[in-house]
Design a protein around this motif. Structure first.
Motif, PDB file in Angstrom:
ATOM      1  N   GLU A  31       7.447  -9.712 -16.798  1.00 45.58           N
ATOM      2  CA  GLU A  31       7.768  -8.243 -15.672  1.00 45.58           C
ATOM      3  C   GLU A  31       5.740  -7.979 -15.926  1.00 45.58           C
ATOM      4  O   GLU A  31       5.172  -7.894 -15.080  1.00 45.58           O
ATOM      5  CB  GLU A  31       7.137  -6.852 -16.027  1.00 45.58           C
ATOM      6  CG  GLU A  31       9.458  -6.310 -15.776  1.00 45.58           C
ATOM      7  CD  GLU A  31       9.946  -5.701 -17.008  1.00 45.58           C
ATOM      8  OE1 GLU A  31       9.247  -4.495 -16.686  1.00 45.58           O
ATOM      9  OE2 GLU A  31      11.320  -5.435 -16.309  1.00 45.58           O
ATOM     10  N   VAL A  36       4.703  -7.391 -12.081  1.00 38.42           N
ATOM     11  CA  VAL A  36       6.698  -6.528 -11.301  1.00 38.42           C
ATOM     12  C   VAL A  36       5.719  -5.021 -12.266  1.00 38.42           C
ATOM     13  O   VAL A  36       6.146  -4.979 -13.011  1.00 38.42           O
ATOM     14  CB  VAL A  36       7.489  -7.234 -11.530  1.00 38.42           C
ATOM     15  CG1 VAL A  36       8.543  -6.454 -10.823  1.00 38.42           C
ATOM     16  CG2 VAL A  36       7.620  -8.893 -10.815  1.00 38.42           C
ATOM     17  N   LEU A  38       7.830  -1.614 -12.467  1.00 40.74           N
ATOM     18  CA  LEU A  38       9.349  -1.525 -11.936  1.00 40.74           C
ATOM     19  C   LEU A  38       9.000   0.348 -12.182  1.00 40.74           C
ATOM     20  O   LEU A  38       8.594   0.995 -12.442  1.00 40.74           O
ATOM     21  CB  LEU A  38      10.420  -1.727 -13.311  1.00 40.74           C
ATOM     22  CG  LEU A  38      10.988  -3.462 -13.055  1.00 40.74           C
ATOM     23  CD1 LEU A  38      11.863  -3.953 -14.593  1.00 40.74           C
ATOM     24  CD2 LEU A  38      11.260  -3.610 -12.239  1.00 40.74           C
ATOM     25  N   THR A  82       6.306  -2.235  -6.115  1.00 38.16           N
ATOM     26  CA  THR A  82       6.874  -3.310  -7.279  1.00 38.16           C
ATOM     27  C   THR A  82       5.923  -4.353  -7.620  1.00 38.16           C
ATOM     28  O   THR A  82       6.227  -4.843  -8.487  1.00 38.16           O
ATOM     29  CB  THR A  82       8.504  -3.524  -6.557  1.00 38.16           C
ATOM     30  OG1 THR A  82       8.682  -1.837  -6.342  1.00 38.16           O
ATOM     31  CG2 THR A  82       9.095  -4.029  -7.375  1.00 38.16           C
ATOM     32  N   HIS A 138       8.512  -2.470  -0.280  1.00 42.27           N
ATOM     33  CA  HIS A 138       8.647  -3.705  -1.292  1.00 42.27           C
ATOM     34  C   HIS A 138      10.365  -4.647  -0.472  1.00 42.27           C
ATOM     35  O   HIS A 138      11.117  -3.870  -0.145  1.00 42.27           O
ATOM     36  CB  HIS A 138       9.684  -3.550  -2.038  1.00 42.27           C
ATOM     37  CG  HIS A 138       9.871  -4.717  -2.904  1.00 42.27           C
ATOM     38  ND1 HIS A 138       8.899  -5.681  -3.612  1.00 42.27           N
ATOM     39  CD2 HIS A 138      11.069  -4.929  -3.482  1.00 42.27           C
ATOM     40  CE1 HIS A 138       9.590  -6.725  -4.707  1.00 42.27           C
ATOM     41  NE2 HIS A 138      11.176  -6.019  -4.526  1.00 42.27           N
ATOM     42  N   ASP A 163      13.712  -6.815  -7.743  1.00 45.73           N
ATOM     43  CA  ASP A 163      14.518  -6.060  -9.083  1.00 45.73           C
ATOM     44  C   ASP A 163      15.934  -6.501  -9.519  1.00 45.73           C
ATOM     45  O   ASP A 163      16.675  -5.736  -9.865  1.00 45.73           O
ATOM     46  CB  ASP A 163      14.306  -5.008  -7.683  1.00 45.73           C
ATOM     47  CG  ASP A 163      15.858  -5.044  -6.878  1.00 45.73           C
ATOM     48  OD1 ASP A 163      16.306  -5.899  -6.935  1.00 45.73           O
ATOM     49  OD2 ASP A 163      15.896  -3.952  -5.907  1.00 45.73           O
TER      50      ASP A 163
END
Length: 186
Positions: A31, A36, A38, A82, A138, A163
């Motif tokens: 991530e 990325v 979350l 995201t 996203h 995701d």
């Protein structure tokens, strides 16, 4: 991942709100390594590597592959919270390097809320394109069009949108009704 790992199988593919191949070095840090973010986390910026570094990562996925490499269509909303939107530029650099061309668009077209850039090789054949969607978040708003385009060009579509959840609504359009029923029976 599929286009880099199996370039001998796929002629084309779409990367929707995606990441450059092999951007992370380990699952535990992917991530942060890949930009990325979350839910309930602080913003993580996209990595900034050279086009050659990105291209080398794809070539390392299938050492010795002589081509032709798959054509790539990159789709990214500029309001994606995201996948950091600059990842789209890193993808352009990765795949244009793999195709042996520069990352400067040969054509750019403003289609309203969408800007399309096309990257071509000799004799005008398009090896890649990038769509930037103004105000889009996203993935999902553009998935239907991308799904149809991937099918038209017989490419790969993972159905996973950053995701970790496979979007089951894309299974039947990609593999067909018969295989979807068979999968359901299993």
């Amino acid at each position: 991942v599929m286009l880099a790992t199996y370039p001998d199988v796929f002629a084309a593919g779409a990367i929707i709100a995606g990441l450059p191949d092999r951007c992370g070095t380990r699952t535990a840090t992917a991530e942060a390594d890949c930009g990325v973010t979350l839910p309930f986390q602080s913003h993580k910026p996209a990595p900034n590597r050279t086009a050659q570094d990105w291209g080398d990562r794809v070539r390392a996925a299938f050492p010795g592959f002589a081509g032709p490499w798959p054509r790539v269509s990159i789709w990214q909303g500029d309001a994606d919270g995201t996948v950091d939107p600059p990842n789209a530029r890193e993808l352009v650099e990765q795949w244009t390097d793999v195709h042996g061309i520069d990352a400067i668009a040969d054509e750019e077209e403003d289609l309203g809320p969408v800007v399309r850039q096309r990257f071509a090789v000799a004799e005008g054949s398009v090896s890649g394109e990038s769509y930037t969607l103004a105000g889009f978040g996203h993935a999902t708003p553009i998935a239907e069009e991308a799904c149809a385009m991937v099918r038209e060009f017989k490419g790969a579509y993972s159905g996973e949108h950053g995701d970790g959840l496979v979007r089951s609504e894309w299974i039947e359009p990609i593999v067909g009704a018969r295989l979807t029923r068979t999968r359901g029976e299993i």
